[in-house]
Design a protein around this motif. Sequence first.
Motif, PDB file in Angstrom:
ATOM      1  N   ILE A   4     -16.096  -2.009 -16.919  1.00 55.24           N
ATOM      2  CA  ILE A   4     -15.137  -1.858 -18.013  1.00 55.24           C
ATOM      3  C   ILE A   4     -15.630  -0.802 -18.987  1.00 55.24           C
ATOM      4  O   ILE A   4     -16.819  -0.489 -19.032  1.00 55.24           O
ATOM      5  CB  ILE A   4     -14.901  -3.188 -18.759  1.00 55.24           C
ATOM      6  CG1 ILE A   4     -16.178  -3.655 -19.463  1.00 55.24           C
ATOM      7  CG2 ILE A   4     -14.389  -4.260 -17.806  1.00 55.24           C
ATOM      8  CD1 ILE A   4     -15.962  -4.836 -20.407  1.00 55.24           C
ATOM      9  N   ALA A   5     -14.701  -0.262 -19.761  1.00 53.07           N
ATOM     10  CA  ALA A   5     -15.046   0.691 -20.827  1.00 53.07           C
ATOM     11  C   ALA A   5     -14.568   0.110 -22.149  1.00 53.07           C
ATOM     12  O   ALA A   5     -13.402  -0.280 -22.283  1.00 53.07           O
ATOM     13  CB  ALA A   5     -14.400   2.048 -20.578  1.00 53.07           C
ATOM     14  N   ASP A  44     -11.995  -1.151 -14.491  1.00 53.05           N
ATOM     15  CA  ASP A  44     -11.106  -2.287 -14.277  1.00 53.05           C
ATOM     16  C   ASP A  44     -10.378  -2.676 -15.554  1.00 53.05           C
ATOM     17  O   ASP A  44      -9.322  -3.302 -15.508  1.00 53.05           O
ATOM     18  CB  ASP A  44     -11.915  -3.485 -13.763  1.00 53.05           C
ATOM     19  CG  ASP A  44     -12.569  -3.196 -12.415  1.00 53.05           C
ATOM     20  OD1 ASP A  44     -11.825  -3.037 -11.430  1.00 53.05           O
ATOM     21  OD2 ASP A  44     -13.809  -3.111 -12.356  1.00 53.05           O
ATOM     22  N   ASP A  45     -10.955  -2.297 -16.688  1.00 49.35           N
ATOM     23  CA  ASP A  45     -10.317  -2.589 -17.968  1.00 49.35           C
ATOM     24  C   ASP A  45     -10.858  -1.614 -19.012  1.00 49.35           C
ATOM     25  O   ASP A  45     -12.013  -1.175 -18.921  1.00 49.35           O
ATOM     26  CB  ASP A  45     -10.611  -4.025 -18.406  1.00 49.35           C
ATOM     27  CG  ASP A  45      -9.480  -4.639 -19.225  1.00 49.35           C
ATOM     28  OD1 ASP A  45      -8.635  -3.870 -19.734  1.00 49.35           O
ATOM     29  OD2 ASP A  45      -9.438  -5.873 -19.341  1.00 49.35           O
ATOM     30  N   ALA A  90     -17.278  -8.909 -16.353  1.00 50.38           N
ATOM     31  CA  ALA A  90     -17.750  -7.514 -16.375  1.00 50.38           C
ATOM     32  C   ALA A  90     -19.265  -7.469 -16.200  1.00 50.38           C
ATOM     33  O   ALA A  90     -20.005  -8.127 -16.919  1.00 50.38           O
ATOM     34  CB  ALA A  90     -17.355  -6.846 -17.683  1.00 50.38           C
ATOM     35  N   SER A  91     -19.725  -6.683 -15.237  1.00 53.62           N
ATOM     36  CA  SER A  91     -21.170  -6.558 -15.015  1.00 53.62           C
ATOM     37  C   SER A  91     -21.721  -5.232 -15.528  1.00 53.62           C
ATOM     38  O   SER A  91     -22.888  -5.146 -15.910  1.00 53.62           O
ATOM     39  CB  SER A  91     -21.491  -6.711 -13.525  1.00 53.62           C
ATOM     40  OG  SER A  91     -20.730  -5.818 -12.747  1.00 53.62           O
ATOM     41  N   ILE A  92     -20.880  -4.180 -15.541  1.00 54.33           N
ATOM     42  CA  ILE A  92     -21.268  -2.876 -16.105  1.00 54.33           C
ATOM     43  C   ILE A  92     -20.303  -2.554 -17.230  1.00 54.33           C
ATOM     44  O   ILE A  92     -19.086  -2.556 -17.039  1.00 54.33           O
ATOM     45  CB  ILE A  92     -21.239  -1.757 -15.045  1.00 54.33           C
ATOM     46  CG1 ILE A  92     -22.170  -2.082 -13.881  1.00 54.33           C
ATOM     47  CG2 ILE A  92     -21.610  -0.422 -15.683  1.00 54.33           C
ATOM     48  CD1 ILE A  92     -23.645  -2.157 -14.246  1.00 54.33           C
ATOM     49  N   ILE A  93     -20.862  -2.286 -18.401  1.00 57.61           N
ATOM     50  CA  ILE A  93     -20.044  -1.991 -19.577  1.00 57.61           C
ATOM     51  C   ILE A  93     -20.377  -0.587 -20.058  1.00 57.61           C
ATOM     52  O   ILE A  93     -21.543  -0.266 -20.301  1.00 57.61           O
ATOM     53  CB  ILE A  93     -20.306  -3.000 -20.712  1.00 57.61           C
ATOM     54  CG1 ILE A  93     -19.968  -4.430 -20.257  1.00 57.61           C
ATOM     55  CG2 ILE A  93     -19.483  -2.645 -21.953  1.00 57.61           C
ATOM     56  CD1 ILE A  93     -21.131  -5.212 -19.717  1.00 57.61           C
ATOM     57  N   LEU A 112     -22.050   5.979 -13.947  1.00 56.63           N
ATOM     58  CA  LEU A 112     -21.902   4.725 -13.216  1.00 56.63           C
ATOM     59  C   LEU A 112     -22.740   4.704 -11.939  1.00 56.63           C
ATOM     60  O   LEU A 112     -23.211   3.646 -11.509  1.00 56.63           O
ATOM     61  CB  LEU A 112     -20.420   4.494 -12.884  1.00 56.63           C
ATOM     62  CG  LEU A 112     -19.516   4.198 -14.084  1.00 56.63           C
ATOM     63  CD1 LEU A 112     -18.050   4.235 -13.669  1.00 56.63           C
ATOM     64  CD2 LEU A 112     -19.848   2.852 -14.711  1.00 56.63           C
ATOM     65  N   GLN A 113     -22.939   5.877 -11.343  1.00 56.33           N
ATOM     66  CA  GLN A 113     -23.716   5.954 -10.098  1.00 56.33           C
ATOM     67  C   GLN A 113     -25.170   5.545 -10.285  1.00 56.33           C
ATOM     68  O   GLN A 113     -25.820   5.109  -9.336  1.00 56.33           O
ATOM     69  CB  GLN A 113     -23.640   7.368  -9.522  1.00 56.33           C
ATOM     70  CG  GLN A 113     -22.328   7.666  -8.812  1.00 56.33           C
ATOM     71  CD  GLN A 113     -22.192   9.124  -8.394  1.00 56.33           C
ATOM     72  OE1 GLN A 113     -23.046   9.963  -8.723  1.00 56.33           O
ATOM     73  NE2 GLN A 113     -21.118   9.430  -7.697  1.00 56.33           N
TER      74      GLN A 113
END
Length: 247
Positions: A4-5, A44-45, A90-93, A112-113
């Motif tokens: 998510i961002a 995703d969001d 959410a696992s990555i913010i 993100l990579q």
Amino acid sequence: MKKIALIPARYAATRFPGKLMQQLNGKSVIFTTYESTVNTGLFDDVAVICDSRIIYDEITSNGGKAIMSQQEHECGTDRIAEALPYFPDASIIVNVQGDEPFTQKEPMQKLLQVFEEEDNKEIGVASLMQILKEESAIQDPNYVKVAVDLKMNALFFSRSVIPYPREKNLTPVYYEHIGIYAFRRKTLIDFTQMPMSPLEIAEKIECLRYLENGIKMKMVITEYMGVEIDTPEDLIKAEAYLKKIRE
């Protein structure tokens, strides 16, 4: 891995109050940032986390998603951390600064990579940087500089010139920190449990809190040369940049 961002948005900015509601080609800075982030298609969001009903109404009235902060916060990272319960999966913010209206897909993808690579399992936070070439920008305290080690982990952030060019026969590479961060969920939560650190308070640079607590921060180089809006002069630069990319 749900990504998510979140876009922290504070209305009463010290150097340029109300800057997020300034207009860029008929749209506010904050909505332009929100729209650019959504348009990357990477998340995703996406939501704006704000302290002002003015910003909340600006986003929601244009079909976007916004959440009002319930507490006062000194930095954007603390603000988005408060909103985490709204996104339990959410696992990555990714923290996208509200004054970065020209958010682009490629640099965000690189960021993100970091969390997909096997060698970076111990990395809990990553951020972007770009090479500074103009002497005026290198000397300008509004441009936050970052020094990195040979593995591109951050060593220090400062508004001063780092590294200092004492050796006149060498030309150092100067990196500007771009205030877009990506966190693992636990790292973001841990950040909120740490008190503001001495260097963070002195420099007014929130990511120094990580370094002062011994947490590695991976830096990712990008060629993104957008405009972060901190002053009225930056808004003029942003208008010129927008015109240039649309020609």
